[in-house]
Design a protein around this motif. Structure first.
Motif, PDB file in Angstrom:
ATOM      1  N   ILE A  50      38.977  31.570  52.048  1.00 30.34           N
ATOM      2  CA  ILE A  50      37.721  31.618  51.303  1.00 30.34           C
ATOM      3  C   ILE A  50      37.021  32.981  51.401  1.00 30.34           C
ATOM      4  N   PRO A  51      36.860  33.587  52.571  1.00 28.12           N
ATOM      5  CA  PRO A  51      36.196  34.896  52.606  1.00 28.12           C
ATOM      6  C   PRO A  51      36.947  35.964  51.810  1.00 28.12           C
ATOM      7  N   TYR A  52      38.273  35.939  51.853  1.00 28.57           N
ATOM      8  CA  TYR A  52      39.053  36.918  51.102  1.00 28.57           C
ATOM      9  C   TYR A  52      38.860  36.736  49.603  1.00 28.57           C
ATOM     10  N   ILE A  53      38.811  35.504  49.148  1.00 22.63           N
ATOM     11  CA  ILE A  53      38.602  35.240  47.719  1.00 22.63           C
ATOM     12  C   ILE A  53      37.216  35.709  47.291  1.00 22.63           C
ATOM     13  N   LEU A  54      36.209  35.459  48.115  1.00 26.19           N
ATOM     14  CA  LEU A  54      34.854  35.908  47.789  1.00 26.19           C
ATOM     15  C   LEU A  54      34.752  37.431  47.732  1.00 26.19           C
ATOM     16  N   VAL A  55      35.348  38.110  48.696  1.00 26.77           N
ATOM     17  CA  VAL A  55      35.312  39.570  48.704  1.00 26.77           C
ATOM     18  C   VAL A  55      36.062  40.132  47.502  1.00 26.77           C
ATOM     19  N   ALA A  56      37.196  39.550  47.164  1.00 29.38           N
ATOM     20  CA  ALA A  56      37.952  40.010  45.995  1.00 29.38           C
ATOM     21  C   ALA A  56      37.150  39.794  44.714  1.00 29.38           C
ATOM     22  N   TYR A  63      33.851  46.509  40.226  1.00 28.36           N
ATOM     23  CA  TYR A  63      34.767  47.337  39.441  1.00 28.36           C
ATOM     24  C   TYR A  63      34.473  47.210  37.952  1.00 28.36           C
ATOM     25  N   ARG A  64      34.285  45.994  37.473  1.00 24.84           N
ATOM     26  CA  ARG A  64      34.018  45.764  36.050  1.00 24.84           C
ATOM     27  C   ARG A  64      32.690  46.397  35.633  1.00 24.84           C
ATOM     28  N   LYS A  65      31.689  46.326  36.499  1.00 27.92           N
ATOM     29  CA  LYS A  65      30.387  46.920  36.187  1.00 27.92           C
ATOM     30  C   LYS A  65      30.496  48.445  36.057  1.00 27.92           C
ATOM     31  N   PHE A  66      31.205  49.094  36.984  1.00 27.23           N
ATOM     32  CA  PHE A  66      31.386  50.542  36.904  1.00 27.23           C
ATOM     33  C   PHE A  66      32.244  50.938  35.715  1.00 27.23           C
ATOM     34  N   TYR A  67      33.224  50.105  35.356  1.00 27.82           N
ATOM     35  CA  TYR A  67      34.096  50.406  34.223  1.00 27.82           C
ATOM     36  C   TYR A  67      33.305  50.367  32.921  1.00 27.82           C
TER      37      TYR A  67
END
Length: 71
Positions: A50-56, A63-67
């Motif tokens: 769960i923590p890995y999925i949240l961080v990803a 990333y999408r916001k900066f793109y």
């Protein structure tokens, strides 16, 4: 191409791993049905993922916001 192979390797390695500590394994291996051992192992893997999925997910949103700002 190397990144894709590396990601697939780690994904398959993650799915194959056992997440029990030595004490839990010793206690649960003595059980006949092994259903409790499977349940505890699945619970540990769930809590670990769960923590890995949240961080990803947060990383993807950033990333999408900066793109979008570059366009």
């Amino acid at each position: 191409m190397k990144k894709i192979i590396l990601i697939l390797f780690f994904l398959l390695f993650f799915l194959k791993s056992s997440a029990q500590c030595a004490m839990c394994r010793a206690v649960l291996e003595s059980e006949e049905g092994q259903t409790a051992a499977e349940g505890i192992n699945n619970g540990i893997m769930y809590l670990m993922a769960i923590p890995y999925i949240l961080v990803a997910g947060i990383g993807y949103l950033i990333y999408r916001k900066f793109y979008k700002l570059k366009k």
